[in-house]
Scaffold this active site. Sequence first.
Site, mmCIF file in Angstrom:
data_model
loop_
_atom_site.group_PDB
_atom_site.id
_atom_site.type_symbol
_atom_site.label_atom_id
_atom_site.label_comp_id
_atom_site.label_asym_id
_atom_site.label_seq_id
_atom_site.Cartn_x
_atom_site.Cartn_y
_atom_site.Cartn_z
ATOM 1 N N HIS A 202 0.761 -1.215 -0.006
ATOM 2 C CA HIS A 202 -0.112 0.047 -0.126
ATOM 3 C C HIS A 202 0.745 1.145 0.033
ATOM 4 C CE1 HIS A 202 1.038 0.194 4.238
ATOM 5 N NE2 HIS A 202 0.557 1.452 4.264
ATOM 6 N N ARG A 203 1.871 1.212 0.364
ATOM 7 C CA ARG A 203 2.797 2.500 0.511
ATOM 8 C C ARG A 203 3.043 3.143 -1.059
ATOM 9 N NH1 ARG A 203 5.206 3.795 5.074
ATOM 10 N NH2 ARG A 203 4.971 2.187 6.842
#
Length: 367
Positions: A202-203
């Site tokens: 998700h980063r």
Amino acid sequence: MKVASVVGARPNFVKLAPLSRALRERFHEVIIHTGQHYDYEMDRIFFDEIGIPEPDHHLGVGSGSHGKQTGEMLARIEDVLMKEEPDAVVVLGDTNTTLAGALAAAKLHVTLVHVEAGLRSYDRRMPEEINRVLVDHCSDILCCPTKTAVDNLRREGIVDGVYLTGDVMVDAMNLCMDISKRSTILERLDLRPKEYMLATLHRAENTDDDERLWGIIGAFEDIGSSLVFPCHPRTERRLRDLGLWDSLSESIKVIKPVGYLDMLQLERNALRILTDSGGVQKEAYILRVPCVTLRDRTEWVETVNDGWNVLAGASRESIVRYAKGFAPNRSQTHIFGDGEASRRIADVMESFMCSSRDTAQESINTS
């Protein structure tokens, strides 16, 4: 005395679960929810599952660019703090919510407590790293999860108000471990313990970089064995934008984000975990599951130094090699504490705030 806890994103909620219990034994706690995360799977489910008290204020900020989101949070949090007049503000972790809450408290000269202080990846390209540094330099009470975090602060000249408390994530996992065993997520997904790998992604450094995202997804395709992939909304949007969503291999079991209890069950029973999440790296370590981190650097260097985590970056070949072959070769050293971090944080806050109040009263009496 009144304490305002500022939360808004999934990692904040997990940390607040045990801490709120400890705070409410000594203080009147007010919870301010910024609304940074607002999908049910990223927000509401945590309040439903693990007993976090209902927020007293929901600011409904939602998504946006870093500057816009943080600015709107700052203005709205400031309004609430001026109304509530707390004796202290607690912020947790390294999200935009954390930074906005810290700035609002600092500008109003309210005692600021940073839970999970002192973490450093030394990669300023990460927005979370900027948030960590700024919040630490604003804070009055810095609650460090590990000795490494204390040392990081000392190197930056921060020594006053620094406390080694242990990690509230251990508290949270202890609080939820028995409950999570009731989860039926393995049965629902037709999974057998230690016969699948678990992946999260998700980063922004990965999802917003086409080359890195292609490399990571390519590795997921190559791994071959059953890979369970709870997909973050941001990641799904990027995969759709790049035309990768509909062509994902059947060996990748893509599911929506799950609640904390289901996630603990998936983590506990995974053969290995592949992730770019700081929290999941730490949970993997505590659960004694080998972790392959999809980043070039990590703020949780202790997990790497202890031999239970490896940095694979976004290299397709490295990710596949570690996913198929990485195994820790030694026991753990219990770097995150004994599960009493929340109590220690409450102790520190009570002592600090009572001392400050007594000092202020003495000043009034002698003036």
